[in-house]
Scaffold this motif. Structure first.
Motif, PDB file in Angstrom:
ATOM      1  N   GLU A 142      -2.727   0.057  -1.094  1.00  0.00           N
ATOM      2  CA  GLU A 142      -3.633   0.165  -2.243  1.00  0.00           C
ATOM      3  C   GLU A 142      -4.951   0.458  -1.975  1.00  0.00           C
ATOM      4  O   GLU A 142      -5.445   1.573  -2.897  1.00  0.00           O
ATOM      5  CB  GLU A 142      -3.281  -1.214  -3.126  1.00  0.00           C
ATOM      6  CG  GLU A 142      -3.812  -1.215  -4.627  1.00  0.00           C
ATOM      7  CD  GLU A 142      -4.029  -2.485  -4.794  1.00  0.00           C
ATOM      8  OE1 GLU A 142      -4.871  -2.795  -5.767  1.00  0.00           O
ATOM      9  OE2 GLU A 142      -3.462  -3.447  -4.734  1.00  0.00           O
ATOM     10  N   VAL A 143      -5.726  -0.393  -1.172  1.00  0.00           N
ATOM     11  CA  VAL A 143      -7.051   0.067  -0.893  1.00  0.00           C
ATOM     12  C   VAL A 143      -7.126   1.277  -0.313  1.00  0.00           C
ATOM     13  O   VAL A 143      -8.255   2.292  -0.908  1.00  0.00           O
ATOM     14  CB  VAL A 143      -7.478  -1.077   0.279  1.00  0.00           C
ATOM     15  CG1 VAL A 143      -8.882  -0.660   0.817  1.00  0.00           C
ATOM     16  CG2 VAL A 143      -7.518  -2.628  -0.470  1.00  0.00           C
ATOM     17  N   ALA A 144      -6.247   1.862   0.564  1.00  0.00           N
ATOM     18  CA  ALA A 144      -6.412   3.204   1.084  1.00  0.00           C
ATOM     19  C   ALA A 144      -6.422   4.149   0.172  1.00  0.00           C
ATOM     20  O   ALA A 144      -7.164   5.151   0.231  1.00  0.00           O
ATOM     21  CB  ALA A 144      -5.259   3.296   2.409  1.00  0.00           C
ATOM     22  N   TYR A 145      -5.309   3.955  -0.829  1.00  0.00           N
ATOM     23  CA  TYR A 145      -4.935   5.299  -1.752  1.00  0.00           C
ATOM     24  C   TYR A 145      -6.044   5.356  -2.681  1.00  0.00           C
ATOM     25  O   TYR A 145      -6.428   6.216  -3.247  1.00  0.00           O
ATOM     26  CB  TYR A 145      -3.739   4.883  -2.475  1.00  0.00           C
ATOM     27  CG  TYR A 145      -2.579   5.559  -1.524  1.00  0.00           C
ATOM     28  CD1 TYR A 145      -2.424   7.068  -1.343  1.00  0.00           C
ATOM     29  CD2 TYR A 145      -1.472   4.876  -0.833  1.00  0.00           C
ATOM     30  CE1 TYR A 145      -1.230   7.490  -0.724  1.00  0.00           C
ATOM     31  CE2 TYR A 145      -0.453   5.457  -0.197  1.00  0.00           C
ATOM     32  CZ  TYR A 145      -0.383   6.772  -0.149  1.00  0.00           C
ATOM     33  OH  TYR A 145       0.874   7.417   0.477  1.00  0.00           O
TER      34      TYR A 145
ATOM     35  N   LEU B 216       0.975  -0.876  -7.463  1.00  0.00           N
ATOM     36  CA  LEU B 216       0.660  -2.046  -8.137  1.00  0.00           C
ATOM     37  C   LEU B 216       1.805  -2.441  -8.990  1.00  0.00           C
ATOM     38  O   LEU B 216       2.135  -3.646  -9.071  1.00  0.00           O
ATOM     39  CB  LEU B 216      -0.305  -1.678  -9.172  1.00  0.00           C
ATOM     40  CG  LEU B 216      -1.797  -1.607  -8.604  1.00  0.00           C
ATOM     41  CD1 LEU B 216      -2.828  -1.220  -9.610  1.00  0.00           C
ATOM     42  CD2 LEU B 216      -2.366  -3.118  -7.994  1.00  0.00           C
ATOM     43  N   GLN B 217       2.748  -1.444  -9.356  1.00  0.00           N
ATOM     44  CA  GLN B 217       4.087  -1.835  -9.887  1.00  0.00           C
ATOM     45  C   GLN B 217       4.992  -2.327  -9.099  1.00  0.00           C
ATOM     46  O   GLN B 217       5.620  -3.224  -9.315  1.00  0.00           O
ATOM     47  CB  GLN B 217       4.530  -0.363 -10.458  1.00  0.00           C
ATOM     48  CG  GLN B 217       5.064  -0.466 -12.044  1.00  0.00           C
ATOM     49  CD  GLN B 217       5.372   1.025 -12.326  1.00  0.00           C
ATOM     50  OE1 GLN B 217       4.717   1.990 -12.090  1.00  0.00           O
ATOM     51  NE2 GLN B 217       6.406   1.231 -12.934  1.00  0.00           N
ATOM     52  N   ILE B 218       4.920  -1.832  -7.876  1.00  0.00           N
ATOM     53  CA  ILE B 218       5.824  -2.379  -6.745  1.00  0.00           C
ATOM     54  C   ILE B 218       5.822  -3.773  -6.465  1.00  0.00           C
ATOM     55  O   ILE B 218       6.440  -4.607  -6.257  1.00  0.00           O
ATOM     56  CB  ILE B 218       5.738  -1.584  -5.641  1.00  0.00           C
ATOM     57  CG1 ILE B 218       6.340  -0.286  -5.807  1.00  0.00           C
ATOM     58  CG2 ILE B 218       6.686  -2.105  -4.200  1.00  0.00           C
ATOM     59  CD1 ILE B 218       6.126   0.908  -4.737  1.00  0.00           C
ATOM     60  N   LYS B 219       4.366  -4.089  -6.222  1.00  0.00           N
ATOM     61  CA  LYS B 219       3.772  -5.542  -6.007  1.00  0.00           C
ATOM     62  C   LYS B 219       4.192  -6.495  -6.858  1.00  0.00           C
ATOM     63  O   LYS B 219       4.449  -7.612  -6.602  1.00  0.00           O
ATOM     64  CB  LYS B 219       2.242  -5.109  -5.634  1.00  0.00           C
ATOM     65  CG  LYS B 219       1.757  -4.818  -4.585  1.00  0.00           C
ATOM     66  CD  LYS B 219       0.351  -4.285  -4.526  1.00  0.00           C
ATOM     67  CE  LYS B 219      -0.430  -5.881  -4.216  1.00  0.00           C
ATOM     68  NZ  LYS B 219      -2.034  -5.618  -4.128  1.00  0.00           N
TER      69      LYS B 219
END
Length: 771
Positions: free
Chosen positions: A637-640, A653-656
């Motif tokens: 998430e941070v890298a993307y 975020l949805q997957i998390k």
């Protein structure tokens, strides 16, 4: 590297020497216009007359029956027992080792100019002054007249597969297939008459020399790879080493040692007259030349240099090696009982093979090598990996540990080890890959620890002929990748270990000249279409294809000249060899290697900190792919987010929010473009409803219905979503299976939504229970 030459004080032959041939690496035979065949013993420097020929017999060419041929002892060290001798009276003679002429056959009108046994010993070819090329059986019976030319054929040789003949025709080179109606390949190769040609079985390259005073290197399609400068005198002889790494060139008072790329290692100016014939010993360490002034010149390869990190190894003599540590300038001298044949330096070990033994030295201790006996003679290839190394000899391929223990000997039907080279066989800690010679599209994969074929035993079959293969060296075995360069010079990456799934192959680049993997992280460097290219994380092609261009570093390669070859890629340091033979170094950023190390050690926070420090989109893209592959969602998430991929951040975020780990893993597999893997994960975890919904979301209707019917659940859900989909597009149902089930199932959206809600609450409970 250079030649150490030796000549007798007085010539043993009284006339010009026309031909030479080796039986063992210590025994040479030479033929001369003084009608004698002499035997030379290099161990005690004795020279004896084997046979005195008739006064009308002037030898023109000599070739020993191959050791591994039919009827010969396969790979035996005892040497060959019979040779064919061409002569000026139009006959060829089969002569035994004892000097008895077993058979003389009328072959040509005018002189027999060249004669050669096939590699398997089942046939022989002769070429004559009358322009004919004839094929003979092992026993000396005429099989066919292959070619009829108007001009003399000065040189002839077999293709690596024994199914084609290379011959000279004036200024042209001709490749003639053995099939009667097959079309020959011919091209103008020189501006003068071609005097000698040679075709190497290992690298499949052709060498030619002619009266235009040039020598040239060609591939087997007739494309020119190298052309020398014009010499002072015609090139009278050329010869490849058996392993195809070097070749020798002979001219008037000239002996030259060259690399297979064409550039020259060394030039000797012996007082020999013209060197009419050159032949290498079977181990590729010595060459014998037939000289115009009656001498036979012997040349031994010395001063071969190897470099690895801070160590420099030099073969200073036939049985000695000097080792130097350039950091503290400490020197060691290594002495051997027998003649050194092959050396290899890498992964903290030096491997040396002699004619009877294999020595393994650790760079930490040069005094006590591990020594193991070699059953067969000449080793023609050494390849190293971190945990073990591979030897290829005339009999097979063997994997040894650095303790000197034989680990395994991988083999497949029809394997030819005499033609293996560093481009067609590759080894990593857990895998050995070998390209098949009989079908060059096929690559065989083996376990490095057992020698058994990998997985279901099926080899990789590429769509085109494969020219080069290389395995990556790091990471777990289930992530092993094989880089392939095919006939079109396209670079592909393929997965090695597949567990019941289809093997995935992705194209990385085009116009690739050479490639090399990094030694301690899975970075791949290549010379691609005038650019020096490094893929910092080639595995990104399996995770997120969109990121592939963002994880590549490209540099203009014009400073390295035309056709540079990559030699090694150690840390952030790349060694190249230019077309003129000079060594050049170049470097890449040290940060990607540090990122690989952090990720291999699962130090994700350190990896993020490094990327924040470097502030480079390439690094963030690599980290995003690495995190997505490792299913490390927070880092991904941070890298993307750092490279502004908002849609992917949203999806992560949805997957998390999904409570179940298996479901999260399935969504990440879907994220990487692997719906089959995602479905497999879900079904294995018993999440049938999610598997059905995944197929509905992908509009894979037939599979969704198949799963619902098979597991007797949510058939109405599939039919309801299908109906809704058709209504949106104003279409009617045409699929008979859907029509059949729609008749017996009532669609009630309230009930369906309740069932879906119940499935999700079950998942939450299950996830909560696990936590």
């Amino acid at each position: 590297m250079r030649f150490k030459t030796s000549l007798q004080k007085e010539p043993k032959h009284t006339e010009i020497v026309t031909c030479t041939g080796w039986t063992t690496p210590d025994e040479v035979y030479s033929g001369s216009d003084d009608h004698q065949i002499l035997r030379w013993n290099l161990l005690n420097n004795e020279c004896t007359c084997l046979v005195k020929l008739g006064n009308d017999v002037y030898p023109t060419d000599l070739h020993w029956f191959p050791k591994s041929g039919a009827g010969g002892k396969k790979g035996g060290a005892g040497g060959a027992d019979v040779f064919v001798l061409g002569s000026s009276d139009g006959k060829y003679h089969l002569v035994s080792k004892t000097g008895r002429v077993e058979k003389s056959v009328e072959a040509h009108r005018g002189a027999v100019l060249a004669c050669r046994w096939s590699y398997d010993g089942t046939a022989m070819v002769t070429a004559g002054e009358d322009g004919l090329v004839k094929i003979w059986s092992r026993s000396g019976m005429l099989r066919s007249t292959l070619v009829q030319n108007s001009s003399p054929v000065y040189s002839v040789c077999w293709s690596p597969d024994n199914d084609q003949i290379l011959l000279t025709n004036g200024k042209q080179l001709v490749i003639k297939p053995m099939q009667a109606n097959a079309k020959p390949v011919m091209w103008k190769a020189h501006d003068g008459v071609i005097l000698k040609a040679d075709w190497n079985a290992s690298n499949n390259l052709i060498l030619s020399g002619g009266e235009d005073c040039k020598y040239k290197v060609w591939d087997h399609y007739g494309r020119l790879l190298y052309s020398s400068v014009t010499h002072d005198y015609p090139i009278t002889s050329v010869a490849w080493t058996p392993d195809g790494e070097l070749f020798a060139v002979g001219s008037f008072n000239t002996l030259r040692l060259c690399d297979k790329a064409g550039w020259s290692y060394a030039l000797e100016k012996p007082n020999t007259g013209s060197i009419f014939s050159l032949s290498w010993s079977s181990d590729g360490t010595q060459v014998a030349g037939a000289c115009g002034n009656g001498h036979v010149i012997f040349a031994h390869l010395v001063e071969k240099r190897l470099e690895w990190k801070n160590f420099e190894v030099t073969v200073t003599g036939a049985k000695t090696i000097d080792v130097r540590n350039v950091v503290d300038d400490t020197k060691d001298k290594l002495d051997f009982r027998d003649r050194i044949i092959k050396t290899s330096l890498g992964f903290n070990h030096l491997v040396v093979t002699t004619s009877s033994q294999c020595y393994v030295y650790s760079t930490r201790n040069w005094n006590t090598p591990m020594i193991s006996d070699l059953k067969e003679g000449a080793v023609n290839l050494i390849l190293q990996a971190e945990k073990h190394f591979l030897l290829a000899d005339n009999v097979g391929v063997h994997v040894y540990s650095y303790e000197g223990r034989l680990v395994c000997s991988p083999k497949f039907q029809g394997m030819r080890t005499d033609v293996l080279n560093a481009q067609t066989v590759t080894i990593s800690n857990d895998t050995v890959a070998i390209r098949d010679k009989t079908d060059e599209k096929v690559i065989h994969l083996f376990e490095a620890t057992t020698g058994k074929p990998l997985g279901d035993g099926k080899p990789i079959t590429h769509k085109l002929e494969v020219m080069e293969i290389a395995l990556d060296q790091c990471g777990p075995s289930n992530e092993r990748r094989l880089a392939i360069i095919d006939k079109n010079r396209d670079l592909y990456l393929t997965s090695v270990r597949t567990f019941g799934t289809e093997r995935k192959t992705v194209k990385l680049g085009t116009m690739i000249l050479s490639q090399v993997w990094n030694d301690n992280s899975n970075m791949l460097a290549a010379m691609a279409d005038g650019k020096f290219t490094v893929w910092y994380y080639p595995n990104v092609a399996y995770v997120d294809r969109d990121l592939l261009p963002k994880t590549v570093c490209e540099k203009d390669a014009s400073e390295f000249g035309k056709n540079p070859q990559l030699l090694s890629f150690l840390g952030s340091h790349v060694s190249l060899r230019r077309a003129d033979g000079s060594l050049v170094s170049t470097g890449i950023s040290p940060y990607p290697a540090m990122l690989h190390n952090f990720v291999m050690g699962a130090r994700w926070e350190d990896a993020v900190r490094l990327c924040r420090f470097v502030k480079d989109d390439t690094m963030w893209s690599c980290l995003a792919a690495m995190a997505a592959y490792a299913k490390e969602l927070n880092t991904a998430e941070v890298a993307y987010a750092a490279i502004n991929e908002a849609d992917k951040v949203q999806y992560i975020l949805q997957i998390k929010e999904i409570p179940l780990k298996e479901a999260r893993n399935a969504e990440m597999a879907l994220f990487s473009g692997n719906p089959q893997d995602a479905e497999g994960i879900l079904l294995q975890a018993g999440l049938v409803f999610r598997a059905i919904m995944q197929n509905i979301q992908l509009y894979n209707w037939s599979r969704a219905l198949e799963l619902a019917v098979k597991h007797k659940t949510h058939v109405d859900t599939v039919l309801a979503y299908r109906q809704k989909y058709l209504q949106v597009f104003d279409r009617t149902e045409t699929d008979k299976r859907f029509e059949q089930y729609a008749k017996g199932v009532d669609i009630d959206w309230e009930k369906i939504e309740q069932k879906i809600e119940m499935e999700y609450s079950k998942e939450k409970e299950r996830g909560g229970g696990k936590r």
